[in-house]
Design a protein around this motif. Structure first.
Motif, PDB file in Angstrom:
ATOM      1  N   ARG A  98      13.611  -2.351 -63.150  1.00 24.30           N
ATOM      2  CA  ARG A  98      12.685  -1.405 -62.581  1.00 24.30           C
ATOM      3  C   ARG A  98      12.135  -1.543 -60.973  1.00 24.30           C
ATOM      4  NH1 ARG A  98      12.462  -1.134 -67.869  1.00 24.30           N
ATOM      5  NH2 ARG A  98      12.056   0.583 -69.181  1.00 24.30           N
ATOM      6  N   SER A  99      12.266  -0.424 -60.482  1.00 28.29           N
ATOM      7  CA  SER A  99      11.722  -0.743 -58.904  1.00 28.29           C
ATOM      8  C   SER A  99      11.344   0.744 -58.538  1.00 28.29           C
ATOM      9  CB  SER A  99      12.971  -1.272 -58.083  1.00 28.29           C
ATOM     10  OG  SER A  99      14.060   0.101 -58.089  1.00 28.29           O
ATOM     11  N   GLY A 100      10.551   0.822 -57.445  1.00 28.91           N
ATOM     12  CA  GLY A 100      10.088   1.763 -56.945  1.00 28.91           C
ATOM     13  C   GLY A 100       9.488   1.372 -55.271  1.00 28.91           C
ATOM     14  N   LYS A 101       9.425   2.716 -54.471  1.00 28.21           N
ATOM     15  CA  LYS A 101       8.912   2.508 -53.300  1.00 28.21           C
ATOM     16  C   LYS A 101       7.396   2.965 -53.320  1.00 28.21           C
ATOM     17  CE  LYS A 101       9.906   4.131 -48.620  1.00 28.21           C
ATOM     18  NZ  LYS A 101      10.784   4.872 -47.822  1.00 28.21           N
ATOM     19  N   ILE A 102       6.593   2.211 -52.521  1.00 25.30           N
ATOM     20  CA  ILE A 102       5.324   2.546 -52.284  1.00 25.30           C
ATOM     21  C   ILE A 102       4.776   2.625 -51.022  1.00 25.30           C
ATOM     22  CG2 ILE A 102       2.815   1.480 -52.583  1.00 25.30           C
ATOM     23  CD1 ILE A 102       4.142   2.150 -55.375  1.00 25.30           C
ATOM     24  N   VAL A 103       3.884   3.609 -50.481  1.00 24.44           N
ATOM     25  CA  VAL A 103       3.411   3.699 -49.256  1.00 24.44           C
ATOM     26  C   VAL A 103       2.035   3.913 -49.395  1.00 24.44           C
ATOM     27  CG1 VAL A 103       3.110   5.270 -47.454  1.00 24.44           C
ATOM     28  CG2 VAL A 103       5.264   5.195 -48.411  1.00 24.44           C
ATOM     29  N   LEU A 104       1.216   2.921 -48.991  1.00 23.56           N
ATOM     30  CA  LEU A 104      -0.158   2.740 -48.856  1.00 23.56           C
ATOM     31  C   LEU A 104      -0.878   3.224 -47.540  1.00 23.56           C
ATOM     32  CD1 LEU A 104      -0.633  -0.653 -50.784  1.00 23.56           C
ATOM     33  CD2 LEU A 104      -0.918   1.713 -51.561  1.00 23.56           C
ATOM     34  N   GLN A 105      -1.673   3.895 -47.521  1.00 20.93           N
ATOM     35  CA  GLN A 105      -2.496   4.339 -46.048  1.00 20.93           C
ATOM     36  C   GLN A 105      -3.264   3.070 -45.829  1.00 20.93           C
ATOM     37  OE1 GLN A 105      -1.140   6.987 -44.316  1.00 20.93           O
ATOM     38  NE2 GLN A 105       0.196   7.260 -45.961  1.00 20.93           N
ATOM     39  N   GLN A 112       4.741   0.371 -46.085  1.00 26.01           N
ATOM     40  CA  GLN A 112       5.728   0.689 -46.991  1.00 26.01           C
ATOM     41  C   GLN A 112       6.510  -0.494 -47.626  1.00 26.01           C
ATOM     42  OE1 GLN A 112       8.235   3.821 -45.652  1.00 26.01           O
ATOM     43  NE2 GLN A 112       7.043   3.808 -43.709  1.00 26.01           N
ATOM     44  N   TYR A 113       6.723  -0.532 -49.038  1.00 21.97           N
ATOM     45  CA  TYR A 113       7.403  -1.659 -49.601  1.00 21.97           C
ATOM     46  C   TYR A 113       8.277  -1.004 -50.685  1.00 21.97           C
ATOM     47  CZ  TYR A 113       3.474  -2.175 -53.007  1.00 21.97           C
ATOM     48  OH  TYR A 113       2.595  -1.839 -53.801  1.00 21.97           O
ATOM     49  N   ILE A 114       8.852  -1.512 -51.098  1.00 21.17           N
ATOM     50  CA  ILE A 114      10.090  -1.662 -52.560  1.00 21.17           C
ATOM     51  C   ILE A 114       9.540  -2.841 -53.308  1.00 21.17           C
ATOM     52  CG2 ILE A 114      12.088  -1.757 -53.546  1.00 21.17           C
ATOM     53  CD1 ILE A 114      12.959   0.000 -50.961  1.00 21.17           C
ATOM     54  N   TYR A 115       9.494  -2.556 -54.810  1.00 24.30           N
ATOM     55  CA  TYR A 115       9.098  -3.466 -55.685  1.00 24.30           C
ATOM     56  C   TYR A 115      10.146  -3.284 -56.742  1.00 24.30           C
ATOM     57  CZ  TYR A 115       7.832  -0.053 -59.054  1.00 24.30           C
ATOM     58  OH  TYR A 115       7.612   1.058 -59.927  1.00 24.30           O
ATOM     59  N   VAL A 116      10.707  -4.512 -57.138  1.00 24.79           N
ATOM     60  CA  VAL A 116      11.545  -4.463 -58.155  1.00 24.79           C
ATOM     61  C   VAL A 116      11.015  -5.715 -59.302  1.00 24.79           C
ATOM     62  CG1 VAL A 116      13.901  -5.430 -58.831  1.00 24.79           C
ATOM     63  CG2 VAL A 116      13.454  -4.579 -56.308  1.00 24.79           C
ATOM     64  N   VAL A 117      10.950  -4.981 -60.315  1.00 18.81           N
ATOM     65  CA  VAL A 117      10.620  -5.877 -61.494  1.00 18.81           C
ATOM     66  C   VAL A 117      11.623  -6.118 -62.781  1.00 18.81           C
ATOM     67  CG1 VAL A 117       8.136  -5.462 -61.450  1.00 18.81           C
ATOM     68  CG2 VAL A 117       9.387  -4.128 -62.797  1.00 18.81           C
ATOM     69  N   SER A 118      11.678  -7.429 -63.138  1.00 18.60           N
ATOM     70  CA  SER A 118      12.607  -7.612 -64.081  1.00 18.60           C
ATOM     71  C   SER A 118      12.224  -8.450 -65.457  1.00 18.60           C
ATOM     72  CB  SER A 118      13.857  -8.145 -63.637  1.00 18.60           C
ATOM     73  OG  SER A 118      14.822  -8.249 -64.632  1.00 18.60           O
ATOM     74  N   LYS A 119      12.610  -8.395 -66.623  1.00 18.09           N
ATOM     75  CA  LYS A 119      12.045  -9.259 -67.540  1.00 18.09           C
ATOM     76  C   LYS A 119      12.224 -10.770 -67.131  1.00 18.09           C
ATOM     77  CE  LYS A 119      13.103  -6.175 -71.465  1.00 18.09           C
ATOM     78  NZ  LYS A 119      14.083  -6.094 -72.672  1.00 18.09           N
ATOM     79  N   ALA A 120      11.460 -11.482 -67.329  1.00 20.24           N
ATOM     80  CA  ALA A 120      11.629 -12.974 -67.025  1.00 20.24           C
ATOM     81  C   ALA A 120      12.412 -13.745 -68.301  1.00 20.24           C
ATOM     82  CB  ALA A 120      10.356 -13.713 -66.714  1.00 20.24           C
ATOM     83  N   LEU A 121      13.200 -14.503 -67.818  1.00 17.67           N
ATOM     84  CA  LEU A 121      13.908 -15.292 -69.004  1.00 17.67           C
ATOM     85  C   LEU A 121      13.049 -16.398 -69.153  1.00 17.67           C
ATOM     86  CD1 LEU A 121      17.376 -15.205 -67.652  1.00 17.67           C
ATOM     87  CD2 LEU A 121      16.585 -13.722 -69.653  1.00 17.67           C
ATOM     88  N   GLN A 122      12.685 -16.843 -70.625  1.00 16.25           N
ATOM     89  CA  GLN A 122      11.882 -17.831 -70.819  1.00 16.25           C
ATOM     90  C   GLN A 122      12.513 -18.696 -71.837  1.00 16.25           C
ATOM     91  OE1 GLN A 122       8.188 -17.911 -70.358  1.00 16.25           O
ATOM     92  NE2 GLN A 122       8.372 -16.336 -68.733  1.00 16.25           N
TER      93      GLN A 122
END
Length: 109
Positions: free
Chosen positions: A31-38, A99-109
């Protein structure tokens, strides 16, 4: 599930957030998204639980706050990695939008 390459438009952001990838059927689990924080804004303290997160800084500067008052200072073109089960926050300490993009993914354990 059959996946295929897709092109994602990351140019627009509404109310500081735009979802880029929402998991299945676009990806296996990413999953990912773009965030803009003032200036002065933060995303808020949170944890990605059992997921790992990559944060790609596009523009601006700030602090990645985690753990017991630990801090990583970053600026444009930085990339941050956040391991699973890590409570964290991102704060814009600059005078321009962060401005940044985050990417999250299930961690393999």
């Amino acid at each position: 599930m059959t996946l295929k390459p897709i092109l994602i438009d990351a140019s627009s952001v509404e109310n500081g957030y735009t979802r880029l990838l929402s998991g299945p059927p676009q990806s296996v689990s990413m999953r990912s998204g773009k965030i803009v924080l003032q200036p002065g804004e933060s995303v808020g303290k949170h944890s990605t639980e059992k997921k790992e997160e990559l944060i790609i800084i596009l523009d601006g500067e700030g602090q990645f706050l985690f753990g017991d008052n630990q801090c990583l200072v970053f600026d444009s073109n930085s990339v941050l990695y956040c391991p699973p089960m890590t409570e964290h926050n991102i704060l814009n300490t600059g005078s321009t939008p962060l401005q940044y993009i985050y990417v999250v993914s299930k961690a393999l354990q």
